[in-house]
Design a protein around this motif. Structure first.
Motif, PDB file in Angstrom:
ATOM      1  N   UNK A  80       0.850  -1.191   0.000  1.00 47.78           N
ATOM      2  CA  UNK A  80       0.000   0.000   0.000  1.00 47.78           C
ATOM      3  C   UNK A  80       0.887   1.243   0.000  1.00 47.78           C
ATOM      4  N   UNK A  81       0.343   2.388  -0.428  1.00 46.48           N
ATOM      5  CA  UNK A  81       1.124   3.622  -0.337  1.00 46.48           C
ATOM      6  C   UNK A  81       1.482   3.913   1.126  1.00 46.48           C
ATOM      7  N   UNK A  82       2.656   4.475   1.346  1.00 46.28           N
ATOM      8  CA  UNK A  82       3.100   4.780   2.712  1.00 46.28           C
ATOM      9  C   UNK A  82       2.062   5.582   3.481  1.00 46.28           C
ATOM     10  N   UNK A  83       1.392   6.521   2.816  1.00 46.93           N
ATOM     11  CA  UNK A  83       0.410   7.375   3.487  1.00 46.93           C
ATOM     12  C   UNK A  83      -0.818   6.603   3.964  1.00 46.93           C
ATOM     13  N   UNK A  84      -1.034   5.402   3.417  1.00 46.92           N
ATOM     14  CA  UNK A  84      -2.218   4.611   3.754  1.00 46.92           C
ATOM     15  C   UNK A  84      -2.093   3.910   5.098  1.00 46.92           C
ATOM     16  N   UNK A  85      -0.868   3.734   5.592  1.00 45.88           N
ATOM     17  CA  UNK A  85      -0.622   3.002   6.838  1.00 45.88           C
ATOM     18  C   UNK A  85      -0.148   3.989   7.898  1.00 45.88           C
ATOM     19  N   UNK A  86      -0.963   4.141   8.944  1.00 49.21           N
ATOM     20  CA  UNK A  86      -0.672   5.127   9.982  1.00 49.21           C
ATOM     21  C   UNK A  86      -0.451   4.419  11.316  1.00 49.21           C
ATOM     22  N   UNK A  87       0.704   4.672  11.929  1.00 50.74           N
ATOM     23  CA  UNK A  87       0.988   4.126  13.263  1.00 50.74           C
ATOM     24  C   UNK A  87       0.524   5.137  14.303  1.00 50.74           C
ATOM     25  N   UNK A  88      -0.083   4.664  15.374  1.00 47.07           N
ATOM     26  CA  UNK A  88      -0.512   5.531  16.474  1.00 47.07           C
ATOM     27  C   UNK A  88       0.713   5.855  17.326  1.00 47.07           C
ATOM     28  N   UNK A  89       1.152   7.119  17.336  1.00 48.49           N
ATOM     29  CA  UNK A  89       2.378   7.447  18.078  1.00 48.49           C
ATOM     30  C   UNK A  89       2.273   7.181  19.578  1.00 48.49           C
ATOM     31  N   UNK A  90       1.066   7.213  20.122  1.00 52.86           N
ATOM     32  CA  UNK A  90       0.895   6.947  21.555  1.00 52.86           C
ATOM     33  C   UNK A  90       1.025   5.466  21.881  1.00 52.86           C
ATOM     34  N   UNK A  91       0.817   4.603  20.896  1.00 53.04           N
ATOM     35  CA  UNK A  91       0.872   3.159  21.105  1.00 53.04           C
ATOM     36  C   UNK A  91       2.132   2.522  20.527  1.00 53.04           C
ATOM     37  N   UNK A  92       2.856   3.256  19.695  1.00 57.16           N
ATOM     38  CA  UNK A  92       3.940   2.702  18.880  1.00 57.16           C
ATOM     39  C   UNK A  92       5.009   1.964  19.679  1.00 57.16           C
ATOM     40  N   UNK A  93       5.310   2.415  20.889  1.00 58.09           N
ATOM     41  CA  UNK A  93       6.392   1.801  21.647  1.00 58.09           C
ATOM     42  C   UNK A  93       5.926   0.736  22.631  1.00 58.09           C
ATOM     43  N   UNK A  94       4.627   0.530  22.747  1.00 58.38           N
ATOM     44  CA  UNK A  94       4.122  -0.531  23.612  1.00 58.38           C
ATOM     45  C   UNK A  94       4.411  -1.875  22.956  1.00 58.38           C
ATOM     46  N   UNK A  95       4.917  -2.810  23.729  1.00 59.74           N
ATOM     47  CA  UNK A  95       5.316  -4.114  23.181  1.00 59.74           C
ATOM     48  C   UNK A  95       4.175  -4.775  22.418  1.00 59.74           C
ATOM     49  N   UNK A  96       2.957  -4.687  22.924  1.00 58.87           N
ATOM     50  CA  UNK A  96       1.839  -5.358  22.262  1.00 58.87           C
ATOM     51  C   UNK A  96       1.408  -4.650  20.984  1.00 58.87           C
ATOM     52  N   UNK A  97       1.882  -3.430  20.755  1.00 58.29           N
ATOM     53  CA  UNK A  97       1.499  -2.674  19.561  1.00 58.29           C
ATOM     54  C   UNK A  97       2.630  -2.506  18.554  1.00 58.29           C
ATOM     55  N   UNK A  98       3.774  -3.119  18.804  1.00 57.82           N
ATOM     56  CA  UNK A  98       4.905  -2.967  17.891  1.00 57.82           C
ATOM     57  C   UNK A  98       4.519  -3.371  16.465  1.00 57.82           C
ATOM     58  N   UNK A  99       4.777  -2.501  15.537  1.00 58.65           N
ATOM     59  CA  UNK A  99       4.495  -2.787  14.146  1.00 58.65           C
ATOM     60  C   UNK A  99       3.059  -2.566  13.731  1.00 58.65           C
ATOM     61  N   UNK A 100       2.198  -2.227  14.659  1.00 65.61           N
ATOM     62  CA  UNK A 100       0.777  -2.060  14.332  1.00 65.61           C
ATOM     63  C   UNK A 100       0.543  -0.758  13.580  1.00 65.61           C
ATOM     64  N   UNK A 101      -0.231  -0.849  12.511  1.00 65.93           N
ATOM     65  CA  UNK A 101      -0.636   0.325  11.746  1.00 65.93           C
ATOM     66  C   UNK A 101      -2.132   0.243  11.483  1.00 65.93           C
ATOM     67  N   UNK A 102      -2.708   1.399  11.202  1.00 65.25           N
ATOM     68  CA  UNK A 102      -4.137   1.467  10.868  1.00 65.25           C
ATOM     69  C   UNK A 102      -4.247   1.818   9.385  1.00 65.25           C
ATOM     70  N   UNK A 103      -5.084   1.078   8.693  1.00 61.70           N
ATOM     71  CA  UNK A 103      -5.357   1.346   7.288  1.00 61.70           C
ATOM     72  C   UNK A 103      -6.741   1.979   7.211  1.00 61.70           C
ATOM     73  N   UNK A 104      -6.823   3.180   6.678  1.00 59.92           N
ATOM     74  CA  UNK A 104      -8.086   3.914   6.659  1.00 59.92           C
ATOM     75  C   UNK A 104      -8.909   3.681   5.399  1.00 59.92           C
TER      76      UNK A 104
END
Length: 167
Positions: free
Chosen positions: A80-104
């Motif tokens: 997908x285009x880079x702009x399509x995948x958004x990481x939540x900066x508040x969750x980005x460093x939590x171990x359970x959220x590593x690598x998680x992105x939201x596709x809108x």
């Protein structure tokens, strides 16, 4: 950007019928800056495998949430285009959220690169892991061992043209 979308065989069949995985928003996994920082010593291939593994864990949760689906984890790899995948900066460093992105937006099948699915021999372990997931989340070590047992099975690689055979 390569993203890994957790699915079930049922949702893969629906995506095949609809021509896209969705509806949005979708949770997916990718090599994010936080994942890259977490795996300092890993090369690009190892980082991609880590993102795929995170998506497989999320697929297990989808399997656990729906007793009517096949007890096999499914992950679609899509570009997908880079702009399509958004990481939540508040969750980005939590171990359970590593690598998680939201596709809108829904992910069209035309951008799927491959599909990764448990083999039939994994069904028993995936079923046991799905049943134990709640207890594992509450700290039960035996349940955690059972959940980890599903991860012992490597997902099999399928080309996009093979989706109709899978579903």
């Amino acid at each position: 950007m390569r993203v890994y979308v957790p699915l079930t065989l049922s949702s893969l069949a629906e995506a095949h019928r609809a021509g896209h995985a969705g509806p949005a928003p979708l949770t997916a996994y990718a090599v994010t800056p936080a994942l890259r920082e977490w795996y300092l010593s890993g090369g690009e291939e190892e980082l991609e495998y880590a993102a795929l593994s995170r998506a497989a864990q999320a697929s297990l949760r989808l399997v656990a949430a729906d007793p009517g689906v096949a007890r096999r984890r499914v992950v679609a790899a899509a570009d997908v285009p880079d702009r399509a995948a958004v990481a939540d900066p508040d969750q980005a460093l939590l171990a359970e959220s590593l690598g998680e992105v939201r596709l809108n937006e829904p992910v069209p099948l035309t951008v799927f690169a491959s599909v990764h699915v448990d083999g039939e021999e994994a069904e028993r372990d995936v079923a046991a892991a799905a049943a134990a997931l709640g207890a594992a989340d509450l700290g039960d070590e035996d349940a955690r061992f059972t959940v980890d047992g599903a991860a012992d099975h490597e997902l099999l690689w399928y080309g996009v043209q093979e989706i109709d055979r899978l579903v």
